[in-house]
Design an enzyme around this catalytic site. Structure first.
Site, short mmCIF file in Angstrom:
data_model
loop_
_atom_site.label_atom_id
_atom_site.label_comp_id
_atom_site.label_asym_id
_atom_site.label_seq_id
_atom_site.Cartn_x
_atom_site.Cartn_y
_atom_site.Cartn_z
N GLY A 46 0.76 -1.42 0.38
CA GLY A 46 0.19 -0.13 0.69
C GLY A 46 0.97 1.10 0.05
N GLN A 51 3.01 10.11 1.29
CA GLN A 51 4.20 9.68 1.39
C GLN A 51 5.29 9.80 0.07
OE1 GLN A 51 2.62 5.25 1.77
NE2 GLN A 51 4.44 4.92 3.28
N CYS A 90 6.22 -0.32 7.28
CA CYS A 90 5.70 0.74 6.69
C CYS A 90 6.94 1.36 5.34
CB CYS A 90 5.38 2.27 6.90
SG CYS A 90 4.65 3.55 6.32
N LEU A 91 6.80 1.35 4.04
CA LEU A 91 7.89 1.97 4.01
C LEU A 91 8.24 3.74 3.71
CD1 LEU A 91 6.34 1.46 -0.14
CD2 LEU A 91 7.43 0.25 0.83
N HIS A 132 -4.29 1.32 7.74
CA HIS A 132 -3.01 1.69 7.80
C HIS A 132 -2.40 2.63 6.82
CE1 HIS A 132 1.17 1.08 7.83
NE2 HIS A 132 1.47 1.78 6.67
N GLU A 133 -3.40 2.64 6.01
CA GLU A 133 -3.54 4.16 4.81
C GLU A 133 -4.25 4.66 5.30
OE1 GLU A 133 -0.56 3.20 3.07
OE2 GLU A 133 -0.16 1.43 2.84
N HIS A 136 -2.89 7.29 7.63
CA HIS A 136 -1.82 8.11 6.41
C HIS A 136 -2.56 9.64 6.17
CE1 HIS A 136 1.90 5.97 6.25
NE2 HIS A 136 2.05 4.89 5.81
NI NI Z 1 3.11 3.36 6.24
#
Ligand code: NI
Length: 147
Positions: A46, A51, A90-91, A132-133, A136
Protein backbone atom coordinates in the site's frame (compact mmCIF):
# COMPACT_ATOMS: atom_id res chain seq x y z
CA UNK A 1 4.65 6.84 -15.29
CA UNK A 2 7.38 7.63 -12.90
CA UNK A 3 8.78 6.43 -9.63
CA UNK A 4 8.37 9.10 -6.99
CA UNK A 5 10.53 9.71 -3.98
CA UNK A 6 9.09 8.06 -0.85
CA UNK A 7 9.15 10.39 2.15
CA UNK A 8 10.42 8.84 5.35
CA UNK A 9 9.66 9.28 9.03
CA UNK A 10 10.80 12.70 10.21
CA UNK A 11 9.53 14.41 7.07
CA UNK A 12 6.79 16.74 8.29
CA UNK A 13 4.60 16.08 5.25
CA UNK A 14 3.81 12.67 6.80
CA UNK A 15 2.25 14.41 9.81
CA UNK A 16 -0.16 16.65 7.92
CA UNK A 17 -3.88 16.25 7.40
CA UNK A 18 -4.74 15.52 3.74
CA UNK A 19 -7.48 17.28 1.80
CA UNK A 20 -10.34 15.70 -0.10
CA UNK A 21 -9.95 15.39 -3.86
CA UNK A 22 -12.48 17.76 -5.46
CA UNK A 23 -12.09 16.60 -9.03
CA UNK A 24 -10.28 13.71 -10.68
CA UNK A 25 -8.10 15.38 -13.28
CA UNK A 26 -5.42 13.97 -15.62
CA UNK A 27 -2.97 15.07 -12.93
CA UNK A 28 -4.79 12.93 -10.37
CA UNK A 29 -4.62 9.94 -12.72
CA UNK A 30 -0.92 10.53 -13.27
CA UNK A 31 -0.38 10.71 -9.50
CA UNK A 32 -2.26 7.43 -8.96
CA UNK A 33 -0.25 5.66 -11.68
CA UNK A 34 2.98 6.97 -10.20
CA UNK A 35 1.92 5.89 -6.71
CA UNK A 36 1.17 2.37 -7.96
CA UNK A 37 4.48 2.15 -9.78
CA UNK A 38 6.34 3.48 -6.74
CA UNK A 39 4.58 0.98 -4.46
CA UNK A 40 5.36 -1.99 -6.72
CA UNK A 41 8.95 -0.93 -7.15
CA UNK A 42 9.36 -0.80 -3.37
CA UNK A 43 7.56 -4.16 -2.85
CA UNK A 44 4.84 -2.55 -0.75
CA UNK A 45 1.20 -3.56 -0.36
CA UNK A 46 0.00 0.00 0.00
CA UNK A 47 1.00 3.61 -0.51
CA UNK A 48 -0.74 6.84 0.45
CA UNK A 49 -0.35 10.18 -1.34
CA UNK A 50 1.42 11.99 1.55
CA UNK A 51 4.16 9.35 1.31
CA UNK A 52 5.08 10.91 -2.02
CA UNK A 53 4.58 14.42 -0.65
CA UNK A 54 1.03 15.04 -1.91
CA UNK A 55 -1.53 16.06 0.70
CA UNK A 56 -4.59 14.56 -0.96
CA UNK A 57 -6.90 11.83 0.31
CA UNK A 58 -5.76 9.05 -2.01
CA UNK A 59 -4.18 5.68 -1.40
CA UNK A 60 -3.49 2.54 -3.40
CA UNK A 61 -3.37 -1.04 -2.16
CA UNK A 62 -2.49 -4.36 -3.73
CA UNK A 63 -2.61 -7.35 -1.40
CA UNK A 64 -1.84 -9.64 -4.34
CA UNK A 65 -5.31 -11.16 -4.53
CA UNK A 66 -7.51 -11.52 -7.65
CA UNK A 67 -8.49 -7.87 -7.52
CA UNK A 68 -5.00 -6.51 -8.12
CA UNK A 69 -4.56 -2.79 -7.67
CA UNK A 70 -7.21 -1.02 -5.63
CA UNK A 71 -7.52 2.75 -5.68
CA UNK A 72 -9.20 4.69 -2.87
CA UNK A 73 -10.05 8.35 -3.32
CA UNK A 74 -11.68 10.29 -0.44
CA UNK A 75 -12.12 7.10 1.60
CA UNK A 76 -14.47 7.05 4.57
CA UNK A 77 -14.32 4.29 7.15
CA UNK A 78 -17.96 3.44 7.82
CA UNK A 79 -17.57 0.60 10.25
CA UNK A 80 -14.88 -1.36 12.07
CA UNK A 81 -15.19 -4.38 14.29
CA UNK A 82 -13.33 -7.24 15.87
CA UNK A 83 -9.57 -7.15 16.19
CA UNK A 84 -6.38 -8.70 14.90
CA UNK A 85 -2.76 -8.42 15.88
CA UNK A 86 -0.16 -8.64 13.17
CA UNK A 87 3.27 -7.56 12.07
CA UNK A 88 3.22 -4.28 10.21
CA UNK A 89 5.70 -2.21 8.28
CA UNK A 90 5.62 0.96 6.23
CA UNK A 91 7.59 2.18 3.22
CA UNK A 92 8.07 5.45 5.11
CA UNK A 93 9.64 3.67 8.08
CA UNK A 94 12.17 1.48 6.28
CA UNK A 95 13.59 -1.53 8.07
CA UNK A 96 11.18 -1.43 10.99
CA UNK A 97 8.27 -3.72 11.74
CA UNK A 98 6.14 -4.10 14.83
CA UNK A 99 3.02 -5.89 15.93
CA UNK A 100 0.01 -3.62 15.74
CA UNK A 101 -3.54 -4.26 16.85
CA UNK A 102 -6.15 -3.28 14.27
CA UNK A 103 -9.77 -4.01 13.54
CA UNK A 104 -10.20 -7.30 11.69
CA UNK A 105 -13.20 -6.01 9.75
CA UNK A 106 -13.60 -2.71 7.98
CA UNK A 107 -16.34 -1.29 5.80
CA UNK A 108 -15.08 1.56 3.67
CA UNK A 109 -16.63 3.86 1.11
CA UNK A 110 -14.46 5.54 -1.50
CA UNK A 111 -14.21 6.55 -5.15
CA UNK A 112 -12.07 4.75 -7.68
CA UNK A 113 -9.94 6.47 -10.34
CA UNK A 114 -12.98 6.58 -12.66
CA UNK A 115 -14.90 8.58 -10.09
CA UNK A 116 -17.19 5.65 -9.26
CA UNK A 117 -18.21 5.33 -5.66
CA UNK A 118 -17.88 1.90 -4.09
CA UNK A 119 -18.33 0.26 -0.72
CA UNK A 120 -15.92 -2.46 0.27
CA UNK A 121 -16.00 -4.84 3.20
CA UNK A 122 -12.57 -6.18 4.07
CA UNK A 123 -11.02 -8.45 6.66
CA UNK A 124 -7.55 -9.56 7.73
CA UNK A 125 -4.66 -8.21 5.63
CA UNK A 126 -6.83 -6.03 3.41
CA UNK A 127 -8.57 -4.51 6.45
CA UNK A 128 -5.17 -3.86 8.03
CA UNK A 129 -3.85 -2.25 4.86
CA UNK A 130 -6.91 0.01 4.51
CA UNK A 131 -6.65 1.20 8.12
CA UNK A 132 -2.88 1.72 7.84
CA UNK A 133 -3.17 3.73 4.62
CA UNK A 134 -6.16 5.68 5.89
CA UNK A 135 -4.10 6.70 8.93
CA UNK A 136 -1.52 8.24 6.58
CA UNK A 137 -4.22 10.62 5.30
CA UNK A 138 -4.60 11.88 8.87
CA UNK A 139 -0.89 12.28 9.55
CA UNK A 140 -0.63 9.10 11.55
CA UNK A 141 2.05 6.40 11.28
CA UNK A 142 1.90 2.81 12.52
CA UNK A 143 4.79 3.46 14.90
CA UNK A 144 2.44 5.75 16.86
CA UNK A 145 0.73 2.61 18.14
CA UNK A 146 3.94 1.15 19.47
CA UNK A 147 4.67 1.93 23.07
NI1 NI B 1 2.64 3.23 5.60
Amino acid sequence: MAIRNIRTNGDEVLRKQCKNVKEITPRTIKLIKDMAETMYEADGVGLAAPQVGILQRIFVIDVYDDEGLRVFINPEILEVSSSQIGEEGCLSVPGESFEVERANYVKVKAFNEKGQEFILEATELLARAILHENDHLNGKLFIDYVK
